[in-house]
Design a protein around this motif. Structure first.
Motif, PDB file in Angstrom:
ATOM      1  N   VAL A  43       0.828  -1.213   0.000  1.00 21.05           N
ATOM      2  CA  VAL A  43       0.000   0.000   0.000  1.00 21.05           C
ATOM      3  C   VAL A  43       0.861   1.261   0.000  1.00 21.05           C
ATOM      4  N   GLY A  44       2.170   1.099  -0.106  1.00 23.84           N
ATOM      5  CA  GLY A  44       3.058   2.253  -0.202  1.00 23.84           C
ATOM      6  C   GLY A  44       3.386   2.923   1.106  1.00 23.84           C
ATOM      7  N   ALA A  45       3.255   2.198   2.226  1.00 24.39           N
ATOM      8  CA  ALA A  45       3.512   2.789   3.538  1.00 24.39           C
ATOM      9  C   ALA A  45       4.847   2.363   4.116  1.00 24.39           C
ATOM     10  N   ASN A  46       5.617   1.617   3.347  1.00 21.22           N
ATOM     11  CA  ASN A  46       6.888   1.113   3.862  1.00 21.22           C
ATOM     12  C   ASN A  46       7.934   1.077   2.758  1.00 21.22           C
ATOM     13  N   LEU A  47       9.180   1.298   3.155  1.00 21.41           N
ATOM     14  CA  LEU A  47      10.271   1.121   2.223  1.00 21.41           C
ATOM     15  C   LEU A  47      10.530  -0.366   2.022  1.00 21.41           C
ATOM     16  N   THR A  48      11.284  -0.701   0.993  1.00 16.44           N
ATOM     17  CA  THR A  48      11.744  -2.073   0.815  1.00 16.44           C
ATOM     18  C   THR A  48      12.947  -2.278   1.724  1.00 16.44           C
ATOM     19  N   VAL A  49      12.813  -3.171   2.682  1.00 15.76           N
ATOM     20  CA  VAL A  49      13.861  -3.388   3.678  1.00 15.76           C
ATOM     21  C   VAL A  49      14.762  -4.532   3.232  1.00 15.76           C
ATOM     22  N   LEU A  50      16.052  -4.258   3.169  1.00  8.14           N
ATOM     23  CA  LEU A  50      17.048  -5.279   2.854  1.00  8.14           C
ATOM     24  C   LEU A  50      17.779  -5.623   4.158  1.00  8.14           C
ATOM     25  N   HIS A  58      12.488   2.422  14.566  1.00  7.87           N
ATOM     26  CA  HIS A  58      12.323   1.643  13.333  1.00  7.87           C
ATOM     27  C   HIS A  58      11.593   2.452  12.254  1.00  7.87           C
ATOM     28  N   LEU A  59      11.410   3.741  12.485  1.00 10.75           N
ATOM     29  CA  LEU A  59      10.722   4.574  11.503  1.00 10.75           C
ATOM     30  C   LEU A  59      11.469   4.658  10.172  1.00 10.75           C
ATOM     31  N   TYR A  60      12.757   4.412  10.175  1.00  8.80           N
ATOM     32  CA  TYR A  60      13.511   4.453   8.921  1.00  8.80           C
ATOM     33  C   TYR A  60      12.981   3.427   7.922  1.00  8.80           C
ATOM     34  N   GLN A  61      12.271   2.406   8.418  1.00  8.98           N
ATOM     35  CA  GLN A  61      11.696   1.394   7.538  1.00  8.98           C
ATOM     36  C   GLN A  61      10.371   1.842   6.928  1.00  8.98           C
ATOM     37  N   GLY A  62       9.740   2.830   7.547  1.00 11.53           N
ATOM     38  CA  GLY A  62       8.429   3.278   7.084  1.00 11.53           C
ATOM     39  C   GLY A  62       7.384   3.100   8.163  1.00 11.53           C
ATOM     40  N   PHE A  63       6.140   3.402   7.822  1.00 11.26           N
ATOM     41  CA  PHE A  63       5.060   3.334   8.805  1.00 11.26           C
ATOM     42  C   PHE A  63       4.740   1.899   9.213  1.00 11.26           C
ATOM     43  N   GLY A  64       4.915   0.965   8.287  1.00  9.91           N
ATOM     44  CA  GLY A  64       4.698  -0.431   8.625  1.00  9.91           C
ATOM     45  C   GLY A  64       5.696  -0.925   9.650  1.00  9.91           C
ATOM     46  N   GLY A  65       6.969  -0.538   9.493  1.00 11.74           N
ATOM     47  CA  GLY A  65       7.983  -0.909  10.463  1.00 11.74           C
ATOM     48  C   GLY A  65       7.695  -0.329  11.831  1.00 11.74           C
TER      49      GLY A  65
END
Length: 266
Positions: free
Chosen positions: A143-150, A209-216
């Motif tokens: 849904v576009g609320a998170n970055l792609t986490v590697l 963990h906000l660097y990951q996005g809202f999902g993180g």
């Protein structure tokens, strides 16, 4: 344990009434968080703001957790180990301050009375958090609320799985000692209600963990609520350290081994 018992405010613990002692604890909390996870939370917030201001949507941006820190393999290995050592030291700092205040390790659940039971409970907690957490990550990214986490971009070296396992244990130790045992104990001593203390601890966990996005952020807040309440009810910290370590080992080492071999992994 009934649901009502689990959700009800538990015991308040020993509340300090001396104004000097209370001020000292407030100052101590601010200083400890300023040099550890609180500073990480502020950096994480700025990282998210930077991502939101970028022209690309969040889901099209990537963020890596364990990255190469030097060109030369030996120096990279040493820097990876130093990063893990810093995390272990952060947890040790919180533990030391509680010990100096007269709180025994057994009082926060770090004794060795039941290692087998703690390990099994930790494995159960890891499954409880890990499976829904993975689903939440994919949903938030969709849904576009998170970055792609590697989880790892380290090169394929002989020491990669060892370093990633150590990093997982270091993360678990620092976070569970500081965010659960240390913060919740200090807030209890200040007289803050257990439910309010739990909320503060969970939001702190989510914030770095906000660097990951809202999902993180949301996923770690939920994890903080579950882990924090577990500790408040059982007074056992080892299961949380075990669970967190298992979660990160699966994420870090598993991703490093499967990357490029599984189509749905970035």
């Amino acid at each position: 344990m009934s649901l009502r018992t689990w959700l009800a405010p538990p015991r308040r613990g020993d509340r300090l009434t001396d104004p000097t002692e209370r001020r000292a604890i407030v100052v101590e909390l601010v200083v400890v968080l300023a040099v550890t996870l609180g500073m990480s939370a502020l950096r994480s917030l700025l990282s998210l703001l930077d991502a939101l201001l970028a022209p690309e949507p969040l889901a099209e941006q990537q963020v890596a957790i364990n990255v190469r820190q030097a060109d030369l393999d030996l120096i990279d290995l040493l820097r990876q180990l130093l990063s893990a050592t810093q995390l272990f030291a952060w947890g040790a700092l919180g533990l030391y301050l509680l010990w100096r205040a007269g709180i025994r390790f057994a009082e926060i659940g770090l004794d060795r009375r039941r290692p087998g039971r703690d390990a099994l409970t930790g494995a159960g907690l890891a499954a409880l958090i890990g499976i829904p957490g993975l689903g939440l990550y994919f949903l938030a990214r969709a849904v576009g609320a998170n970055l792609t986490v590697l989880p790892s971009t380290l090169d394929d070296t002989w020491w990669r799985p060892i370093v990633l396992t150590i990093a997982a244990a270091a993360n678990a130790w620092a976070e569970e000692v500081l965010v659960v045992a240390y913060v919740l104990t200090r807030l209890r001593q200040l007289g803050l209600g257990e439910n309010a203390s739990l909320a503060v601890s969970a939001v702190l966990r989510g914030s770095y963990h906000l660097y990951q996005g809202f999902g993180g952020f949301l996923g770690n807040v939920v994890m903080g609520l579950v882990f924090g309440r577990f500790w408040q009810r059982t007074n056992r910290l080892w299961p949380l350290v075990v669970a967190h370590t298992l979660l990160d080992v699966v994420a870090f080492v598993g991703y490093a081994l499967l990357r490029g071999r599984v189509s749905w992994l970035p």
